[in-house]
Design a protein around this motif. Sequence first.
Motif, mmCIF file in Angstrom:
data_model
loop_
_atom_site.group_PDB
_atom_site.id
_atom_site.type_symbol
_atom_site.label_atom_id
_atom_site.label_comp_id
_atom_site.label_asym_id
_atom_site.label_seq_id
_atom_site.Cartn_x
_atom_site.Cartn_y
_atom_site.Cartn_z
ATOM 1 N N ALA A 187 -4.180 12.727 -10.016
ATOM 2 C CA ALA A 187 -3.022 11.911 -9.650
ATOM 3 C C ALA A 187 -2.912 10.706 -10.572
ATOM 4 O O ALA A 187 -3.880 10.291 -11.202
ATOM 5 N N ASP A 188 -1.709 10.159 -10.606
ATOM 6 C CA ASP A 188 -1.434 8.917 -11.325
ATOM 7 C C ASP A 188 -1.549 7.809 -10.275
ATOM 8 O O ASP A 188 -0.748 7.728 -9.349
ATOM 9 N N VAL A 189 -2.603 6.982 -10.383
ATOM 10 C CA VAL A 189 -3.011 6.106 -9.283
ATOM 11 C C VAL A 189 -2.868 4.632 -9.640
ATOM 12 O O VAL A 189 -3.277 4.207 -10.723
ATOM 13 N N THR A 190 -2.303 3.851 -8.727
ATOM 14 C CA THR A 190 -2.411 2.397 -8.803
ATOM 15 C C THR A 190 -3.133 1.916 -7.550
ATOM 16 O O THR A 190 -2.764 2.285 -6.430
ATOM 17 N N LEU A 191 -4.191 1.121 -7.760
ATOM 18 C CA LEU A 191 -4.932 0.520 -6.652
ATOM 19 C C LEU A 191 -4.483 -0.930 -6.527
ATOM 20 O O LEU A 191 -4.554 -1.691 -7.495
ATOM 21 N N VAL A 192 -3.976 -1.290 -5.360
ATOM 22 C CA VAL A 192 -3.620 -2.688 -5.101
ATOM 23 C C VAL A 192 -4.787 -3.286 -4.323
ATOM 24 O O VAL A 192 -5.020 -2.935 -3.168
ATOM 25 N N GLY A 193 -5.543 -4.135 -4.999
ATOM 26 C CA GLY A 193 -6.804 -4.624 -4.440
ATOM 27 C C GLY A 193 -6.676 -6.052 -3.937
ATOM 28 O O GLY A 193 -6.342 -6.947 -4.706
ATOM 29 N N ALA A 194 -6.960 -6.244 -2.663
ATOM 30 C CA ALA A 194 -6.937 -7.580 -2.072
ATOM 31 C C ALA A 194 -8.363 -8.122 -2.034
ATOM 32 O O ALA A 194 -9.183 -7.662 -1.235
ATOM 33 N N ASN A 195 -8.658 -9.039 -2.956
ATOM 34 C CA ASN A 195 -9.951 -9.740 -2.951
ATOM 35 C C ASN A 195 -11.137 -8.786 -3.043
ATOM 36 O O ASN A 195 -12.142 -8.955 -2.356
ATOM 37 N N LEU A 196 -11.017 -7.758 -3.889
ATOM 38 C CA LEU A 196 -12.099 -6.782 -4.010
ATOM 39 C C LEU A 196 -13.260 -7.359 -4.811
ATOM 40 O O LEU A 196 -13.053 -7.933 -5.881
ATOM 41 N N THR A 197 -14.474 -7.161 -4.299
ATOM 42 C CA THR A 197 -15.662 -7.536 -5.068
ATOM 43 C C THR A 197 -16.543 -6.318 -5.332
ATOM 44 O O THR A 197 -17.460 -6.377 -6.125
ATOM 45 N N GLU A 198 -16.253 -5.208 -4.665
ATOM 46 C CA GLU A 198 -17.029 -3.981 -4.858
ATOM 47 C C GLU A 198 -16.688 -3.360 -6.213
ATOM 48 O O GLU A 198 -15.588 -3.578 -6.733
ATOM 49 N N PRO A 199 -17.614 -2.536 -6.775
ATOM 50 C CA PRO A 199 -17.300 -1.834 -8.032
ATOM 51 C C PRO A 199 -16.079 -0.942 -7.870
ATOM 52 O O PRO A 199 -15.900 -0.325 -6.815
ATOM 53 N N LEU A 200 -15.264 -0.866 -8.933
ATOM 54 C CA LEU A 200 -14.011 -0.119 -8.836
ATOM 55 C C LEU A 200 -14.182 1.357 -9.201
ATOM 56 O O LEU A 200 -13.218 2.117 -9.164
ATOM 57 N N ASP A 201 -15.412 1.771 -9.542
ATOM 58 C CA ASP A 201 -15.734 3.182 -9.771
ATOM 59 C C ASP A 201 -14.779 3.875 -10.733
ATOM 60 O O ASP A 201 -14.412 5.034 -10.538
ATOM 61 N N GLY A 202 -14.366 3.159 -11.762
ATOM 62 C CA GLY A 202 -13.567 3.800 -12.811
ATOM 63 C C GLY A 202 -12.084 3.885 -12.530
ATOM 64 O O GLY A 202 -11.333 4.436 -13.332
ATOM 65 N N VAL A 203 -11.631 3.333 -11.416
ATOM 66 C CA VAL A 203 -10.180 3.334 -11.157
ATOM 67 C C VAL A 203 -9.520 2.483 -12.241
ATOM 68 O O VAL A 203 -9.880 1.323 -12.444
ATOM 69 N N ALA A 204 -8.548 3.099 -12.950
ATOM 70 C CA ALA A 204 -8.055 2.474 -14.180
ATOM 71 C C ALA A 204 -6.994 1.412 -13.935
ATOM 72 O O ALA A 204 -7.004 0.352 -14.556
ATOM 73 N N ASP A 205 -6.082 1.681 -13.026
ATOM 74 C CA ASP A 205 -4.936 0.781 -12.866
ATOM 75 C C ASP A 205 -5.086 -0.012 -11.569
ATOM 76 O O ASP A 205 -4.946 0.550 -10.478
#
Length: 233
Positions: A53-71
């Motif tokens: 899939a073509d993915v966008t992650l909208v992250g609110a105050n994330l401190t955990e590793p993003l595991d390679g999520v690009a956008d």
Amino acid sequence: AAAPVVAQDLAGLRVVVSAGGTREPIDPVRFIGNLSSGRQGIALACAAQDRGADVTLVGANLTEPLDGVADVVRVGSTAELRESMRLLAPDADVVVMTAAVADFRPARTPASKIKKVPGQGPAPIELVENPDILAELARERLRPGQVVVGFAAETGDDTGDVWHHGRAKARRKGADLLVINPVGHGKGFGTDTNEVLIVDAHGETVAQAQGTKREVADAVWDTVLKASPPISS
Ligand code: CTP
Ligand code: CA
């Protein structure tokens, strides 16, 4: 070793996933927040990306590793999260709200730091209700035919168990799918595994899943695939 081959069964699908917990400013240096780690949302974004899939992650105050999520689009408050979701949703085939959204925010946020006044107790903080981003997205369908998915972390209480509250919430929100996640007593928040029930907008069970957050994520995408029209690509 070569990376394992993952079926590209979400290729052609444009998805937006929110994750993390919003923070509502009290003044320039303080906020009201919550303990959401964002890991389930990151796992959903990561699983979708791995499946093409073509993915966008909208992250609110994330401190955990993003595991390679690009956008990744970073947001802080509920107002910022809402703005980003509404901006991205018109191009999304699937929107998933895993973010823990603050239900209330301070009615006023002074531009300078709130000071203690000697001899006076704390001033109360007046709160106002935030908009329900998921319910709005479900109601407005900013892209026709879009699949809208919510998450509900529930504990039981005097008025009903986890599943009772989860089904009632599904009917209230109007999302196509609601993933009900029992929390409390070492379950859910901040842990590595989850057990969930996926229900439709009527509160009817459509799938069950348990395991790591990645396994739950894959089960959610399997369910989305079944719920949505065939991908045209
Ligand atoms: N949600 C949202 N906007 C809000 C509150 C919640 O988009 N203002 C979304 C969450 O991202 C989640 C779903 O709604 O996908 C369920 O959140 P939850 O807090 O369980 O639901 P509430 O309607 O806020 O009910 P509760 O009183 O149990 O907190
Ligand atoms: Ca809430």
